[in-house]
Design a protein around this motif. Structure first.
Motif, PDB file in Angstrom:
ATOM      1  N   GLY A 359       0.784  -1.225   0.000  1.00 22.90           N
ATOM      2  CA  GLY A 359       0.000   0.000   0.000  1.00 22.90           C
ATOM      3  C   GLY A 359       0.815   1.274   0.000  1.00 22.90           C
ATOM      4  N   ASN A 360       2.135   1.153   0.139  1.00 22.39           N
ATOM      5  CA  ASN A 360       2.979   2.351   0.173  1.00 22.39           C
ATOM      6  C   ASN A 360       3.368   2.813  -1.233  1.00 22.39           C
ATOM      7  OD1 ASN A 360       4.738  -0.197   0.501  1.00 22.39           O
ATOM      8  ND2 ASN A 360       6.208   1.304  -0.234  1.00 22.39           N
ATOM      9  N   GLY A 361       3.752   4.078  -1.336  1.00 20.57           N
ATOM     10  CA  GLY A 361       4.276   4.594  -2.587  1.00 20.57           C
ATOM     11  C   GLY A 361       5.789   4.530  -2.608  1.00 20.57           C
ATOM     12  N   PHE A 362       6.392   5.013  -3.691  1.00 19.86           N
ATOM     13  CA  PHE A 362       7.843   4.913  -3.854  1.00 19.86           C
ATOM     14  C   PHE A 362       8.488   6.262  -4.161  1.00 19.86           C
ATOM     15  CE2 PHE A 362       6.187   0.696  -4.529  1.00 19.86           C
ATOM     16  CZ  PHE A 362       7.085  -0.097  -3.816  1.00 19.86           C
ATOM     17  N   ASP A 363       7.802   7.350  -3.795  1.00 25.18           N
ATOM     18  CA  ASP A 363       8.364   8.676  -4.052  1.00 25.18           C
ATOM     19  C   ASP A 363       9.701   8.876  -3.339  1.00 25.18           C
ATOM     20  OD1 ASP A 363       6.259   9.275  -5.660  1.00 25.18           O
ATOM     21  OD2 ASP A 363       5.248  10.629  -4.261  1.00 25.18           O
ATOM     22  N   ASP A 364       9.890   8.215  -2.196  1.00 27.50           N
ATOM     23  CA  ASP A 364      11.158   8.356  -1.464  1.00 27.50           C
ATOM     24  C   ASP A 364      12.352   7.862  -2.274  1.00 27.50           C
ATOM     25  OD1 ASP A 364       9.822   9.428   0.650  1.00 27.50           O
ATOM     26  OD2 ASP A 364       9.941   7.665   1.945  1.00 27.50           O
ATOM     27  N   LEU A 365      12.088   7.018  -3.261  1.00 22.69           N
ATOM     28  CA  LEU A 365      13.165   6.481  -4.092  1.00 22.69           C
ATOM     29  C   LEU A 365      13.617   7.450  -5.186  1.00 22.69           C
ATOM     30  CD1 LEU A 365      12.644   2.701  -5.059  1.00 22.69           C
ATOM     31  CD2 LEU A 365      14.644   3.748  -3.979  1.00 22.69           C
ATOM     32  N   ILE A 366      12.796   8.448  -5.467  1.00 25.35           N
ATOM     33  CA  ILE A 366      13.049   9.307  -6.629  1.00 25.35           C
ATOM     34  C   ILE A 366      14.454   9.914  -6.634  1.00 25.35           C
ATOM     35  CG2 ILE A 366      12.368  11.485  -7.736  1.00 25.35           C
ATOM     36  CD1 ILE A 366       9.438  10.635  -7.275  1.00 25.35           C
ATOM     37  N   PRO A 367      14.935  10.510  -5.529  1.00 31.24           N
ATOM     38  CA  PRO A 367      16.288  11.086  -5.572  1.00 31.24           C
ATOM     39  C   PRO A 367      17.383  10.053  -5.832  1.00 31.24           C
ATOM     40  CG  PRO A 367      15.080  11.816  -3.621  1.00 31.24           C
ATOM     41  CD  PRO A 367      14.299  10.703  -4.216  1.00 31.24           C
ATOM     42  N   ASP A 368      17.111   8.798  -5.464  1.00 33.49           N
ATOM     43  CA  ASP A 368      18.138   7.750  -5.564  1.00 33.49           C
ATOM     44  C   ASP A 368      18.196   7.086  -6.933  1.00 33.49           C
ATOM     45  OD1 ASP A 368      18.879   7.454  -2.503  1.00 33.49           O
ATOM     46  OD2 ASP A 368      16.695   7.535  -2.619  1.00 33.49           O
ATOM     47  N   ILE A 369      17.119   7.239  -7.732  1.00 33.12           N
ATOM     48  CA  ILE A 369      17.100   6.542  -9.023  1.00 33.12           C
ATOM     49  C   ILE A 369      17.236   7.496 -10.211  1.00 33.12           C
ATOM     50  CG2 ILE A 369      15.784   4.591  -8.127  1.00 33.12           C
ATOM     51  CD1 ILE A 369      13.283   5.774  -9.514  1.00 33.12           C
ATOM     52  N   GLU A 370      17.425   8.769  -9.941  1.00 37.97           N
ATOM     53  CA  GLU A 370      17.615   9.723 -11.049  1.00 37.97           C
ATOM     54  C   GLU A 370      18.791   9.294 -11.918  1.00 37.97           C
ATOM     55  OE1 GLU A 370      16.013  14.060  -9.786  1.00 37.97           O
ATOM     56  OE2 GLU A 370      17.905  13.457  -8.863  1.00 37.97           O
ATOM     57  N   ASN A 371      18.602   9.404 -13.212  1.00 41.73           N
ATOM     58  CA  ASN A 371      19.650   9.100 -14.203  1.00 41.73           C
ATOM     59  C   ASN A 371      20.019   7.621 -14.282  1.00 41.73           C
ATOM     60  OD1 ASN A 371      19.958  11.906 -14.832  1.00 41.73           O
ATOM     61  ND2 ASN A 371      21.169  12.115 -12.948  1.00 41.73           N
ATOM     62  N   LEU A 372      19.183   6.743 -13.730  1.00 37.14           N
ATOM     63  CA  LEU A 372      19.445   5.308 -13.908  1.00 37.14           C
ATOM     64  C   LEU A 372      19.472   4.971 -15.393  1.00 37.14           C
ATOM     65  CD1 LEU A 372      17.233   3.236 -11.409  1.00 37.14           C
ATOM     66  CD2 LEU A 372      19.715   3.397 -11.426  1.00 37.14           C
ATOM     67  N   LYS A 373      20.313   4.006 -15.765  1.00 34.67           N
ATOM     68  CA  LYS A 373      20.319   3.531 -17.158  1.00 34.67           C
ATOM     69  C   LYS A 373      18.979   2.889 -17.476  1.00 34.67           C
ATOM     70  CE  LYS A 373      21.912   2.598 -21.202  1.00 34.67           C
ATOM     71  NZ  LYS A 373      23.007   1.683 -21.514  1.00 34.67           N
ATOM     72  N   GLY A 374      18.435   2.141 -16.506  1.00 37.42           N
ATOM     73  CA  GLY A 374      17.136   1.519 -16.747  1.00 37.42           C
ATOM     74  C   GLY A 374      16.620   0.776 -15.537  1.00 37.42           C
ATOM     75  N   MET A 375      15.318   0.469 -15.562  1.00 41.42           N
ATOM     76  CA  MET A 375      14.686  -0.329 -14.520  1.00 41.42           C
ATOM     77  C   MET A 375      13.901  -1.462 -15.145  1.00 41.42           C
ATOM     78  SD  MET A 375      13.252   2.453 -11.725  1.00 41.42           S
ATOM     79  CE  MET A 375      12.361   1.204 -10.762  1.00 41.42           C
ATOM     80  N   ILE A 376      13.973  -2.626 -14.515  1.00 42.74           N
ATOM     81  CA  ILE A 376      13.108  -3.748 -14.872  1.00 42.74           C
ATOM     82  C   ILE A 376      12.227  -3.991 -13.655  1.00 42.74           C
ATOM     83  CG2 ILE A 376      12.975  -6.092 -15.764  1.00 42.74           C
ATOM     84  CD1 ILE A 376      14.718  -4.357 -17.520  1.00 42.74           C
ATOM     85  N   VAL A 377      10.914  -3.886 -13.822  1.00 38.37           N
ATOM     86  CA  VAL A 377      10.004  -4.008 -12.690  1.00 38.37           C
ATOM     87  C   VAL A 377       9.157  -5.267 -12.818  1.00 38.37           C
ATOM     88  CG1 VAL A 377       9.978  -1.532 -12.248  1.00 38.37           C
ATOM     89  CG2 VAL A 377       8.289  -2.509 -13.808  1.00 38.37           C
ATOM     90  N   PHE A 378       8.767  -5.809 -11.673  1.00 40.31           N
ATOM     91  CA  PHE A 378       8.010  -7.076 -11.652  1.00 40.31           C
ATOM     92  C   PHE A 378       7.140  -7.105 -10.395  1.00 40.31           C
ATOM     93  CE2 PHE A 378      12.262  -7.540  -9.920  1.00 40.31           C
ATOM     94  CZ  PHE A 378      12.011  -7.998  -8.631  1.00 40.31           C
ATOM     95  N   GLY A 379       6.246  -8.066 -10.331  1.00 41.33           N
ATOM     96  CA  GLY A 379       5.436  -8.260  -9.134  1.00 41.33           C
ATOM     97  C   GLY A 379       4.307  -7.257  -8.995  1.00 41.33           C
ATOM     98  N   GLU A 380       3.649  -7.279  -7.826  1.00 41.99           N
ATOM     99  CA  GLU A 380       2.457  -6.454  -7.607  1.00 41.99           C
ATOM    100  C   GLU A 380       2.740  -4.957  -7.697  1.00 41.99           C
ATOM    101  OE1 GLU A 380       0.074  -9.510  -4.573  1.00 41.99           O
ATOM    102  OE2 GLU A 380       0.870  -7.618  -3.806  1.00 41.99           O
ATOM    103  N   THR A 381       3.930  -4.549  -7.313  1.00 42.44           N
ATOM    104  CA  THR A 381       4.224  -3.103  -7.303  1.00 42.44           C
ATOM    105  C   THR A 381       4.810  -2.597  -8.614  1.00 42.44           C
ATOM    106  OG1 THR A 381       6.387  -3.540  -6.302  1.00 42.44           O
ATOM    107  CG2 THR A 381       4.570  -3.000  -4.795  1.00 42.44           C
ATOM    108  N   ALA A 382       4.867  -3.439  -9.619  1.00 44.84           N
ATOM    109  CA  ALA A 382       5.432  -3.023 -10.911  1.00 44.84           C
ATOM    110  C   ALA A 382       4.795  -1.737 -11.452  1.00 44.84           C
ATOM    111  CB  ALA A 382       5.325  -4.156 -11.929  1.00 44.84           C
TER     112      ALA A 382
END
Length: 452
Positions: A359-382
């Motif tokens: 039930g939580n969001g992931f806005d706290d991750l935003i500063p840490d993932i800036e400029n990532l080459k890419g993300m592969i997402v899976f599961g319920e929170t994809a």
């Protein structure tokens, strides 16, 4: 094992089984105690209980009858995970029956010296590093405690020529009386386990118990990056050996990209095999212990430059065609993933993330993932993770599970890039635990390596 007579002909109740409870019951029986084991699981689904019964130890399973405490017990050995509010524990304390955890028993019987490691983060990595360095240096170090090897079982077999390197949780430390390590390590203290301890003050007090019986001949290795630990260090009888990545201290420290112990150069920070500032702290703690134990710099360097990490905790798997793979399946929350990300260059990193939706969001991750080459997402929170990636214009691909995500990342990664499984979520939507999730990632890595 010391053949102590403390428990001879005394009635002892072991509350809760699992590995540590079963070990405590056997050791106590060997020491002449009259042991009763009480566990909530039904006997038919409780292998540990069945094994104890076959060895002549009394077992009461399938519930926790409080009236059992009306028997004349001299001691309760409590599973660390059972809270002190449990009716069995409450009644024991009302009847003035001492309540200890299994690490106290390990201390009482151990012929070996003990190095105890606690903290909120980094315990397992630091514990493993210390044991590996001591063994590399010719000492006989035995892993024990919260790391997965019951302390009393290891202590029972250890001799005076061994050293027990013991990971200690706050739960375990709440149940000590005489426990005294020759060297104690506190990696850090953040907020954790407040559901168990009630508040941060109680949690910190439980951690601080690691040093309460130490003498001025003992050593406390402690993180001087944290002001609260620096202040606490003024209250111990032990000799304080600080470590820091922020300043020069009278212990282990990192300065201008180099690591020192008391002005003696050990190695460059860039030589450490594990990435991330938190792993520099872990390495400093391990170096401090190693130097106190007289281990050579070369043995320290040999381990710190090759250590691949603890399984599922930022574990380096290797590279395939110049693409490196790291398994951090233990990262079941955002904070853990943030720590993992801090050790890499984002523009060369593919992050694999997703899992159970709490039930939580992931806005706290935003500063840490800036400029990532890419993300592969899976599961319920994809979908949630995909949404924040798209906000940052990060290439994001959806995949069915961890195995397919590893393959998809490798298909898109280029020479010199990194694939990091650090899910930021629990695994229970697709896998029974984070270990199995990590094993799937490892299996896919091995398959890819064979195919190339």
């Amino acid at each position: 094992m010391k053949k102590i007579s403390t428990f001879e002909n005394k009635k002892v109740l072991v509350l809760g089984l699992a590995k540590s409870g079963a070990s405590a019951a056997r050791v106590l029986s060997d020491l002449g105690a009259i042991v009763t084991v009480n566990d909530g699981k039904e006997l038919g689904e409780n292998k540990e209980a069945q094994d104890l019964l076959e060895n002549g130890i009394r077992v009461i399973s399938g519930g926790h009858p409080v009236e059992l405490l009306d028997e004349d017990f001299s001691l309760m050995v409590k599973n660390p995970g059972i809270p002190y509010e449990n009716p069995m524990v409450v009644k024991a304390m009302e009847k003035d029956i001492p309540v200890i955890t299994e690490v106290e028993l390990a201390y009482l019987i151990s012929e070996a010296d003990i190095i105890g490691i606690t903290g909120t983060n980094g315990k397992t990595t630091t514990t493993t590093l210390i044991a590996d360095i001591l063994n590399e240096g010719g000492l006989s170090a035995k892993l024990s405690g919260n790391i997965g090897f019951p302390a009393s079982e290891v202590a029972e077999k250890a001799t005076e020529n061994d050293t027990l390197v013991m990971e200690l949780s706050s739960f375990q430390l709440m149940g000590i009386e005489k426990f005294r390590p020759e060297i104690a390590v506190i990696t850090n203290i953040f907020s954790a386990h407040l559901d168990y301890h009630g508040n941060q003050q109680n949690y910190e007090a439980a951690k601080w118990r690691i040093q309460e019986n130490m003498k001025d001949s003992d050593f406390l290795v402690i993180n001087f990056n944290q002001e609260k630990l620096r202040k606490l260090s003024e209250e111990t009888k032990a000799q304080v050996i600080p470590f820091s990545t922020l300043e020069k201290v009278d212990g282990a420290y990192a300065l201008d990209g180099k690591i020192y112990f008391r002005d003696e150069y050990i190695l460059d920070v860039d030589s450490l095999s594990l990435p991330g500032e938190h792993n520099v702290e872990n390495a400093l703690a391990a170096i401090a212990v190693a130097k106190l134990k007289g281990v050579s710099n070369q043995s320290i360097i040999n381990i710190l430059t090759t250590f691949s990490g603890v399984k599922h905790r930022l574990q380096y798997l290797g590279d395939i065609e110049g693409v490196k793979f790291y398994n951090d399946s233990k990262a079941t929350n955002i904070l853990a993933t943030q720590k993992a990300l801090s050790g890499f260059e984002n523009n060369k990193l593919w992050l694999l993330a997703g899992g159970l939706d709490r039930g939580n969001g992931f806005d706290d991750l935003i500063p840490d993932i800036e400029n990532l080459k890419g993300m592969i997402v899976f599961g319920e929170t994809a979908p949630k993770l995909k949404e924040i990636a798209e906000k940052l214009n990060i290439t994001v691909l959806e995949s069915e599970n961890v195995g397919t995500a590893a393959r998809l990342a490798f298909d898109n990664a280029e020479l010199g890039e990194v694939i990091l499984l650090s899910p930021a979520n629990a695994s229970w939507d697709q896998y029974p635990n984070f270990e199995i999730r990590g094993d799937v990632f490892i299996q896919e890595f091995n398959k890819l390596k064979e195919e190339i």
